[in-house]
Design an enzyme around this catalytic site. Structure first.
Site, PDB file in Angstrom:
ATOM      1  N   GLU A   1      13.478  -6.742   1.651  1.00 24.26           N
ATOM      2  CA  GLU A   1      12.108  -6.942   1.223  1.00 24.26           C
ATOM      3  C   GLU A   1      12.092  -6.517  -0.244  1.00 24.26           C
ATOM      4  OE1 GLU A   1       8.200  -4.524   2.299  1.00 24.26           O
ATOM      5  OE2 GLU A   1       9.482  -4.857   4.029  1.00 24.26           O
TER       6      GLU A   1
ATOM      7  N   ASP B   1       0.264   1.450  -1.617  1.00 20.80           N
ATOM      8  CA  ASP B   1       1.474   2.244  -1.820  1.00 20.80           C
ATOM      9  C   ASP B   1       1.187   3.688  -2.171  1.00 20.80           C
ATOM     10  OD1 ASP B   1       3.714   0.458  -1.357  1.00 20.80           O
ATOM     11  OD2 ASP B   1       2.871  -0.723  -3.002  1.00 20.80           O
TER      12      ASP B   1
END
Lengths: 442, 281
Positions: B55, B66
């Site tokens: 990924e 995040d």
């Protein structure tokens, strides 16, 4: 000119056709989310969708509940001090143009005095509405973002009033520049968290608030401070501010016997502007002007003029005009006014811009500060620097009208906030402070 | 529902692994950290150490899903001049290095892709040999354009589900996804956690019940034991922050790659033993 990369073609959205067909039947003032034309939507992590759905459901229920309206009206009247007055400012208006041959002023200017609300700005309207929803949803904690501190102070105030835990995210840079507002929020019982990543300003405070919300969404409400963000925020925050325009419309009708010719407001995220515009959206004869922060000038690249220097994109959950580079990375904004220093804008404004219903123009730091001083000296009112952008823009519009030979014009400006928080900034700008003095709340 | 392409590189890979009795290890790294060339080295190191699917993250100025580790790497990558198109370089390198056996998914927030042009991005990603894209801030409801482009170019559409997703949304997302559904193990952002909660297993079961053929679990997995625990019930174990952290150290680059390889190896071993020992090491 800053680089103006070619914009990818706008997508064709199947669901949009249906939405638009629905919207055609409505008044512009009543259009519901998630979309305002091609703008708006919900570009957020799936984890937040349940909370946004819950919020929308609670909001729709409250809209249909006379008890909610009564409670909010009571707070507006007894706590905020609404209705806010409408003040005519003839000495200020005289700087648009001198009197006509018959002695009358060619342009009369009226200010909607949101600066006189409790906490000093329009922000309290939205905060009280959302805080009541929080109680109804049974949540116990609110989080908010703030730039200059106006929304943070308003949120901390409502949280104190209603007994909610309150955490305010603020860029580290802004906590330094606005130390006094940090103290204000803390006095009100809120926790202020400095955000030390990215540009360390409002944009990054919103990112951090969204991260908190994803993590604590079961008991926390994100009390977003403007008409941006994922649906239902743009519509809901507009609804909580529409009282500004409704009052002003009535007050102008009562005072001059007709609608204003032009209405002006500053546009950061755009909540004070949308609140005022909304009551006039369906009156085609009323011109609407939104003034964005032109900073040091569009050509300098240091500004927050999304319509002059940006392009449609997605940030913080909504599709709207956005300052961005060739790669879709958010470009930092700049303004002397922290409240306008944001790289995107509410999706409803992008919609009004593209359909031509409202006109958006940049006002530079210097123009805003000149208008700031002019209002202080002619009318004894110290405006927020944000609102000074609307004053400067209105002077420009007024002069244009006079140059075009118009007379007997009525101009309505939203004075969205008071300037106490800006005294140190203004004093530095005009050289009233000794070098090295940094004390104060900008 | 009409699809121009029904094969998925990622689904095929997951199925092969399932046939051998184990879940896939899906490893995340951002492109351009510390620079594009070294991010290629890092990704291939991760492949050599046992990652089954990669990924590759597109650094973005506003990564709201995040935590601090990936934020820091993204910020540094942008400061070093990483561009969206660099992700295609890494995708090509993975395809070449693995002889096409390791599917490469892009993980990107939506605006960089929107700006690139959604159709152009899908075309270029497919041409580079990419498998598809994971979209942390794009839900199927808003993905009409991406979905059409992905279908036209045979790319996987990996959407997320969360513990807060209603059964109705699980169904919608399962139906809209291709490759697998990404189940966020917990409410929160990326980053290591003490434990991967029971909610993750419940979410995988609910997502399967809603019609998803393959469900991989991400957020919070950082140790071999956690990988073993998740690999017991999920089709794939997605790991990011713990890998990125190995690259953020002050060590010489070669030592950082060495640590990355070791950490990847431990996670791969965890996944490998998941179903033979019930996850206990």
């Amino acid at each position: 000119m800053p680089e103006q990369p070619e914009q990818p073609e706008q997508p064709v959205r199947d669901a949009l056709t249906e939405t638009l067909a629905h919207q055609v039947a409505e008044k512009l003032a009543d259009v519901q989310g998630p979309y305002f034309g091609q703008f708006g939507g919900r570009y957020v992590p799936e984890a937040l969708i349940a909370a946004l759905d819950e919020l929308e459901t609670e909001f729709r229920k409250a809209q249909g509940d006379p008890g909610f309206a009564a409670e909010l009206s009571r707070l507006h009247r007894d706590y905020t001090g609404r209705p806010s007055p409408l003040t005519e400012v003839p000495r200020f208006a005289a700087h648009i143009a001198g009197p006509a041959a018959d002695g009358t002023a060619p342009v009369r200017v009226f200010l909607k005095r949101e600066d006189l609300n409790h906490t000093g700005s329009h922000k309290i309207n939205n905060v009280l509405g959302q805080a009541l929803l929080v109680k109804r949803m049974g949540k116990t904690r609110v989080i908010a973002e703030t730039g200059a501190g106006q929304h943070g102070v308003a949120t901390a105030t409502a949280a104190a009033l209603l007994g909610l835990e309150c955490v305010v995210y603020m860029g580290e840079e802004d906590t330094r520049r606005q130390a006094l507002n940090v103290a204000r929020m803390e006095l009100l019982g809120a926790t202020v968290v400095p955000v030390a990543i990215g540009t360390r300003t409002l944009k990054d405070a919103i990112n951090e608030a969204l991260r908190d919300w994803v993590t604590n969404v079961d008991h926390t409400h994100y009390l977003l401070g403007t008409v941006t963000g994922p649906h239902p925020f743009p519509e809901m925050v507009r609804e909580f501010h529409r009282i500004i325009g409704e009052e002003a419309r009535e007050q102008v009708l009562e005072r001059v016997g007709r609608l204003p010719d032009a209405v002006a407001a500053c546009v950061g995220g755009g909540s004070n502007a949308l609140g005022l515009f909304n009551a006039f959206l369906d009156d085609a004869e009323v011109a609407l002007y939104g003034f964005e922060a032109g900073g040091e000038g569009i050509e300098s690249g240091r500004h927050a003029a999304r319509f002059s220097g940006g392009a449609p994109g997605v940030l913080h959950g909504a599709r709207s005009y956005l300052l961005q580079d060739d790669d879709g990375q958010t470009r930092p904004s700049h303004s002397v006014s922290a409240g306008l220093d944001y790289p995107s804008v509410g999706p409803a404004h992008s919609w009004l811009h593209d359909m031509g219903r409202a006109t958006y123009e940049p006002v530079t730091d210097a123009e805003a500060m000149d208008a700031f001083r002019l209002l202080c000296r002619t009318e004894g009112i110290i405006p927020a620097i944000e609102s000074a952008h609307a004053l400067a823009g209105a002077l420009r519009v007024g002069r244009r009208l006079v140059d075009a030979g118009e007379s007997d014009q009525v101009l309505l400006i939203n004075l969205s906030g008071r300037g106490d928080k800006d005294v140190a900034t203004a004093a530095r700008w005009f050289g009233l402070l000794d070098e090295g003095t940094t004390e104060g709340d900008q | 529902m009409s699809r121009t392409v029904t094969t998925s590189q990622t689904a095929a890979r997951l199925d092969v692994l399932a046939g051998t009795g184990r879940a896939a290890l899906v490893g995340y790294l951002p492109v351009g950290f510390p620079d594009v060339a070294r991010s290629v080295e890092a990704v291939t190191t991760m492949v050599d150490a046992g990652v089954d699917v990669v990924e590759i993250g597109v650094p973005y100025t506003d990564p709201v899903m995040d935590g601090p580790v990936i934020q820091r790497a993204a910020e540094a990558a942008l400061a070093a001049g990483a561009r969206v198109r660099d992700v295609l370089t890494v995708v090509e390198a993975v395809a070449e290095h693995s002889g096409g056996t390791v599917p490469a998914l892009v993980m990107s927030y939506y605006n960089p892709v929107l700006r690139y042009g959604v159709e152009s991005f899908a075309r270029d990603l497919a041409a580079a040999g990419g498998a598809g894209m994971i979209t942390p801030d794009l839900i199927p409801d808003e993905a009409v354009e991406w979905s059409a482009a992905a279908d036209a170019h045979g790319l996987d559409k990996v959407y997320l589900v969360a513990p807060s997703s209603t059964p109705e949304r699980l169904r919608l997302t399962a139906q809209a996804s291709r490759g697998f559904v990404y189940a966020a193990s917990t409410m929160g952002v990326t980053g290591a956690r003490q434990a991967v909660g029971r909610r993750a297993e419940e979410l995988v079961a609910a997502t399967r019940a809603a019609g998803a053929a393959r469900v991989c679990v991400g957020l919070g997995v950082s140790t071999g034991d956690q990988a073993a625990e998740v690999g017991r019930y999920a089709d794939g174990v997605i790991v990011g922050s713990v890998l990125v952290r190995t690259l953020l150290s002050e060590e010489p680059w070669a030592a950082r790659l060495d640590t990355l390889g070791k950490v990847t190896g431990e996670l791969a071993a965890g996944v490998a033993r998941a179903r033979t020992t019930g996850g206990v090491s």
